[in-house]
Design an enzyme around this catalytic site. Structure first.
Site, PDB file in Angstrom:
ATOM      1  N   TYR A   1      11.366   4.256   4.584  1.00 19.88           N
ATOM      2  CA  TYR A   1      10.328   3.717   3.642  1.00 19.88           C
ATOM      3  C   TYR A   1       9.075   3.475   4.323  1.00 19.88           C
ATOM      4  O   TYR A   1       7.993   3.586   4.058  1.00 19.88           O
ATOM      5  CB  TYR A   1      10.971   2.528   2.982  1.00 19.88           C
ATOM      6  CG  TYR A   1       9.840   1.994   1.660  1.00 19.88           C
ATOM      7  CD1 TYR A   1       9.577   2.922   0.549  1.00 19.88           C
ATOM      8  CD2 TYR A   1       9.394   0.919   1.918  1.00 19.88           C
ATOM      9  CE1 TYR A   1       8.726   2.385  -0.391  1.00 19.88           C
ATOM     10  CE2 TYR A   1       8.266   0.236   0.861  1.00 19.88           C
ATOM     11  CZ  TYR A   1       8.293   1.220  -0.377  1.00 19.88           C
ATOM     12  OH  TYR A   1       7.305   0.570  -1.289  1.00 19.88           O
TER      13      TYR A   1
ATOM     14  N   LYS B   1       5.200   4.989   4.075  1.00 27.13           N
ATOM     15  CA  LYS B   1       4.207   4.369   3.516  1.00 27.13           C
ATOM     16  C   LYS B   1       3.105   4.087   4.702  1.00 27.13           C
ATOM     17  O   LYS B   1       1.722   4.172   4.047  1.00 27.13           O
ATOM     18  CB  LYS B   1       4.721   2.925   3.222  1.00 27.13           C
ATOM     19  CG  LYS B   1       5.457   2.961   1.924  1.00 27.13           C
ATOM     20  CD  LYS B   1       4.802   3.656   0.640  1.00 27.13           C
ATOM     21  CE  LYS B   1       5.477   3.415  -0.580  1.00 27.13           C
ATOM     22  NZ  LYS B   1       4.638   4.079  -1.749  1.00 27.13           N
TER      23      LYS B   1
END
Length: 303
Positions: A164, A168
């Protein structure tokens, strides 16, 4: 409110949470909205078309105009189908909000290739797919708004989120490059790191008292706080704002710094391992502490 009158927006992952509130506000501001959502769980599994349909109905009940789309942003052709939905239903496209996301949290040494690939595919590749598909339209019409969603997990770091976090932070690079590539066509691209309670961050561990306290603070942060900044960045008023990284934490809006050199050392003879070891302290005082997001934002949110 009519700041977005006659504009057409796509909001990915807008069946619930942050995306839903964004879709509702854009519609209230006058935009016609494509509500895109697979209707899957926080891990990306499953499919429930009524999730997007319900948001479309909410918008229509408020007097707005919206259409549902159930395609996956992770697939290049499907992303093009989302763009085509806007064009076939509304005849144009002005705003793309890359909000869709999933989580597959795992400590790095336990993370599978599938857990890595799936998260990267939805967040980073999905944002590219949507941006790439819309960019030719924006280039041709010489206008457009890209609003991407990053996270402090990428900007600062978090435990158990290598997939993640990488996705991001990659989105930040995508947003900045998009801003540079599209500037000559009057197209802007910005990124937002949201602080809001949603089903994604509902997976945060609550094993210790500190973790439980943090989650209780996060529960106070409504997804509705994020939507006004998105609507503003999508408007003509924000035509001169591009390549920036914003954060929204309750009633607090922040702009993040971006990497720039802060200290350097020079050796006319070139560097060796020994000479670098000798001057390590000269740079070390400017090192960034090894912190997770919760340590940088330990204070109570303004709700």
């Amino acid at each position: 409110m009519s700041n977005l009158k006659d504009k057409v927006a796509i909001v990915t992952g807008s069946g619930r949470g942050i995306g839903r509130d964004i879709a509702l506000l854009l519609a209230k501001e006058g935009a016609k909205v494509v509500v895109n959502d697979l209707g899957g769980g926080s891990d990306g599994q499953g499919n429930d078309t009524k999730i997007a349909d319900e948001v479309v109905q909410e918008i229509q009940d408020l007097g707005g105009d919206a259409v549902a789309n159930y395609d996956s942003v992770a697939d290049y052709e499907s992303a093009s189908n989302i763009i085509d939905t806007a064009l076939s239903r509304f005849g144009r496209l002005d705003i793309v909000v890359n909000n869709a996301g999933i989580l597959r949290d795992r400590m790095l040494f336990k993370m599978s290739e599938e857990e890595w690939d799936t998260v990267i595919a939805v967040h980073l590749k999905g944002s590219f797919n949507m941006t790439r598909a819309a960019s030719t339209i924006f280039k041709e019409q010489k206008s457009g708004r890209f609003i991407h969603f990053t996270s402090t997990s990428g900007l600062i770091g978090n435990v158990g989120q290598a997939n993640y976090s990488a996705a991001k932070l990659g989105i930040v690079g995508l947003s900045k490059s998009t801003a540079l590539d599209m500037a000559r066509y009057n197209v802007t691209s910005n990124a937002i790191a949201p602080f809001a309670w949603s089903r994604l961050i509902g997976t945060i561990p609550t094993e210790t008292e500190d973790e439980k306290e943090r989650v209780e603070r996060l529960k106070q942060l409504s997804p509705a706080h994020i939507a006004p900044l998105v609507a503003f960045l999508a408007s003509d008023e924000a035509a001169d704002i591009s390549g920036q990284i914003f954060g929204v934490r309750g009633k607090e809006i922040m702009v993040f710094s971006q990497p720039r050199p802060i200290r350097s050392v020079f050796n006319a003879k070139g560097w060796s391992v020994d000479s670098l070891s000798a001057i390590k302290g000269s740079l070390q005082s400017s090192f960034t502490p090894l912190e997770a997001s919760a340590q940088v934002f330990p204070y109570a949110p303004l709700v």
